[in-house]
Write a protein that holds these residues in place. Sequence first.
Motif, PDB file in Angstrom:
ATOM      1  N   GLY A  37       0.800  -1.219   0.000  1.00 59.92           N
ATOM      2  CA  GLY A  37       0.000   0.000   0.000  1.00 59.92           C
ATOM      3  C   GLY A  37       0.833   1.269   0.000  1.00 59.92           C
ATOM      4  O   GLY A  37       0.293   2.369  -0.018  1.00 59.92           O
ATOM      5  N   ARG A  38       2.151   1.126   0.028  1.00 64.89           N
ATOM      6  CA  ARG A  38       3.033   2.290   0.092  1.00 64.89           C
ATOM      7  C   ARG A  38       3.888   2.463  -1.158  1.00 64.89           C
ATOM      8  O   ARG A  38       4.433   3.529  -1.398  1.00 64.89           O
ATOM      9  CB  ARG A  38       3.924   2.192   1.327  1.00 64.89           C
ATOM     10  N   ILE A  39       4.039   1.385  -1.912  1.00 64.55           N
ATOM     11  CA  ILE A  39       4.860   1.405  -3.123  1.00 64.55           C
ATOM     12  C   ILE A  39       4.359   0.264  -4.014  1.00 64.55           C
ATOM     13  O   ILE A  39       3.889  -0.756  -3.518  1.00 64.55           O
ATOM     14  CB  ILE A  39       6.366   1.254  -2.761  1.00 64.55           C
ATOM     15  N   ARG A  40       4.411   0.450  -5.313  1.00 67.74           N
ATOM     16  CA  ARG A  40       3.895  -0.565  -6.239  1.00 67.74           C
ATOM     17  C   ARG A  40       4.887  -1.672  -6.541  1.00 67.74           C
ATOM     18  O   ARG A  40       4.527  -2.827  -6.675  1.00 67.74           O
ATOM     19  CB  ARG A  40       3.492   0.077  -7.560  1.00 67.74           C
ATOM     20  N   GLU A  41       6.142  -1.299  -6.725  1.00 68.05           N
ATOM     21  CA  GLU A  41       7.151  -2.294  -7.066  1.00 68.05           C
ATOM     22  C   GLU A  41       8.498  -1.878  -6.506  1.00 68.05           C
ATOM     23  O   GLU A  41       8.783  -0.680  -6.395  1.00 68.05           O
ATOM     24  CB  GLU A  41       7.229  -2.521  -8.574  1.00 68.05           C
ATOM     25  N   ALA A  42       9.287  -2.887  -6.132  1.00 69.76           N
ATOM     26  CA  ALA A  42      10.589  -2.595  -5.541  1.00 69.76           C
ATOM     27  C   ALA A  42      11.506  -3.798  -5.631  1.00 69.76           C
ATOM     28  O   ALA A  42      11.061  -4.945  -5.622  1.00 69.76           O
ATOM     29  CB  ALA A  42      10.420  -2.187  -4.084  1.00 69.76           C
ATOM     30  N   ASP A  43      12.778  -3.500  -5.694  1.00 72.31           N
ATOM     31  CA  ASP A  43      13.842  -4.497  -5.669  1.00 72.31           C
ATOM     32  C   ASP A  43      14.748  -4.105  -4.505  1.00 72.31           C
ATOM     33  O   ASP A  43      15.197  -2.958  -4.434  1.00 72.31           O
ATOM     34  CB  ASP A  43      14.601  -4.442  -6.998  1.00 72.31           C
ATOM     35  N   LEU A  44      14.962  -5.012  -3.572  1.00 70.23           N
ATOM     36  CA  LEU A  44      15.842  -4.711  -2.451  1.00 70.23           C
ATOM     37  C   LEU A  44      16.554  -5.962  -1.983  1.00 70.23           C
ATOM     38  O   LEU A  44      16.176  -7.080  -2.337  1.00 70.23           O
ATOM     39  CB  LEU A  44      15.098  -4.055  -1.293  1.00 70.23           C
ATOM     40  N   ALA A  45      17.596  -5.750  -1.195  1.00 68.87           N
ATOM     41  CA  ALA A  45      18.385  -6.845  -0.659  1.00 68.87           C
ATOM     42  C   ALA A  45      18.360  -6.804   0.858  1.00 68.87           C
ATOM     43  O   ALA A  45      18.371  -5.736   1.458  1.00 68.87           O
ATOM     44  CB  ALA A  45      19.822  -6.752  -1.154  1.00 68.87           C
ATOM     45  N   VAL A  46      18.323  -7.992   1.451  1.00 61.08           N
ATOM     46  CA  VAL A  46      18.432  -8.153   2.902  1.00 61.08           C
ATOM     47  C   VAL A  46      19.664  -9.023   3.125  1.00 61.08           C
ATOM     48  O   VAL A  46      19.797 -10.080   2.513  1.00 61.08           O
ATOM     49  CB  VAL A  46      17.177  -8.844   3.493  1.00 61.08           C
ATOM     50  N   ARG A  47      20.551  -8.568   3.995  1.00 61.03           N
ATOM     51  CA  ARG A  47      21.778  -9.322   4.284  1.00 61.03           C
ATOM     52  C   ARG A  47      21.886  -9.499   5.787  1.00 61.03           C
ATOM     53  O   ARG A  47      21.778  -8.539   6.540  1.00 61.03           O
ATOM     54  CB  ARG A  47      22.991  -8.573   3.751  1.00 61.03           C
ATOM     55  N   LEU A  48      22.088 -10.737   6.210  1.00 63.02           N
ATOM     56  CA  LEU A  48      22.306 -11.035   7.630  1.00 63.02           C
ATOM     57  C   LEU A  48      23.795 -11.192   7.864  1.00 63.02           C
ATOM     58  O   LEU A  48      24.462 -11.935   7.142  1.00 63.02           O
ATOM     59  CB  LEU A  48      21.550 -12.300   8.033  1.00 63.02           C
ATOM     60  N   VAL A  49      24.300 -10.469   8.853  1.00 62.50           N
ATOM     61  CA  VAL A  49      25.742 -10.426   9.096  1.00 62.50           C
ATOM     62  C   VAL A  49      26.050 -10.726  10.563  1.00 62.50           C
ATOM     63  O   VAL A  49      25.171 -10.701  11.424  1.00 62.50           O
ATOM     64  CB  VAL A  49      26.328  -9.047   8.713  1.00 62.50           C
ATOM     65  N   GLY A  50      27.344 -10.944  10.822  1.00 63.22           N
ATOM     66  CA  GLY A  50      27.842 -11.120  12.172  1.00 63.22           C
ATOM     67  C   GLY A  50      28.312  -9.790  12.744  1.00 63.22           C
ATOM     68  O   GLY A  50      28.230  -8.743  12.089  1.00 63.22           O
ATOM     69  N   ASN A  51      28.826  -9.843  13.976  1.00 61.46           N
ATOM     70  CA  ASN A  51      29.269  -8.628  14.667  1.00 61.46           C
ATOM     71  C   ASN A  51      30.353  -7.860  13.914  1.00 61.46           C
ATOM     72  O   ASN A  51      30.317  -6.633  13.843  1.00 61.46           O
ATOM     73  CB  ASN A  51      29.783  -8.962  16.074  1.00 61.46           C
ATOM     74  N   LYS A  52      31.317  -8.578  13.363  1.00 59.70           N
ATOM     75  CA  LYS A  52      32.450  -7.919  12.711  1.00 59.70           C
ATOM     76  C   LYS A  52      31.987  -7.067  11.520  1.00 59.70           C
ATOM     77  O   LYS A  52      32.338  -5.893  11.415  1.00 59.70           O
ATOM     78  CB  LYS A  52      33.483  -8.962  12.270  1.00 59.70           C
ATOM     79  N   GLU A  53      31.198  -7.666  10.636  1.00 59.62           N
ATOM     80  CA  GLU A  53      30.713  -6.919   9.475  1.00 59.62           C
ATOM     81  C   GLU A  53      29.730  -5.828   9.895  1.00 59.62           C
ATOM     82  O   GLU A  53      29.769  -4.706   9.369  1.00 59.62           O
ATOM     83  CB  GLU A  53      30.063  -7.853   8.456  1.00 59.62           C
ATOM     84  N   GLY A  54      28.857  -6.136  10.846  1.00 60.66           N
ATOM     85  CA  GLY A  54      27.902  -5.140  11.326  1.00 60.66           C
ATOM     86  C   GLY A  54      28.603  -3.924  11.915  1.00 60.66           C
ATOM     87  O   GLY A  54      28.222  -2.775  11.663  1.00 60.66           O
TER      88      GLY A  54
END
Length: 158
Positions: A37-54
């Motif tokens: 209801g806020r945007i029609r189309e989107a491409d995005l990435a989700v990445r799960l990381v550890g403490n060091k990268e975060g």
Amino acid sequence: MTRGPIQLDVGVSYALPRAGLPAAVSFRKWVAAALDGRIREADLAVRLVGNKEGRALNRHYRGKDYATNVLSFPADIAEGVKMPKGVKMPLLGDLVLCAPVIAREAKEQKKPLAAHYAHLTVHGALHLLGWDHEDAREAECMEQLEREILAGLGLPDP
């Protein structure tokens, strides 16, 4: 508000062992709920990381030398610039979730781990749409929207 089905491409990557972490389908569901209801189309990435990268990402992009639960990186593509090859819809941005921080917070706050991931995914996705919490009024509006989205997913008030 935008009506109709959302066209969504969410890439999920794990930079650490997946044991105990939500499945990619869960992240897609949570992102879809936040964007619906806020945007029609989107491409995005989700990445799960550890403490060091975060920690490295938070230090580099925010100047804060610690790992944080979620970082949002909105896409900044200038008008008229051609989309990267393979991207067929609007590039919304990237979310980075730091698994050890989220696990620690869920335990400290006595929350189910999946519910905390859902909340932070929704929170990060709203940041990608431009929502913020820099002042009390903005924070309350964003928090209310998060509560409504999470309730729609059958999750309690975070």
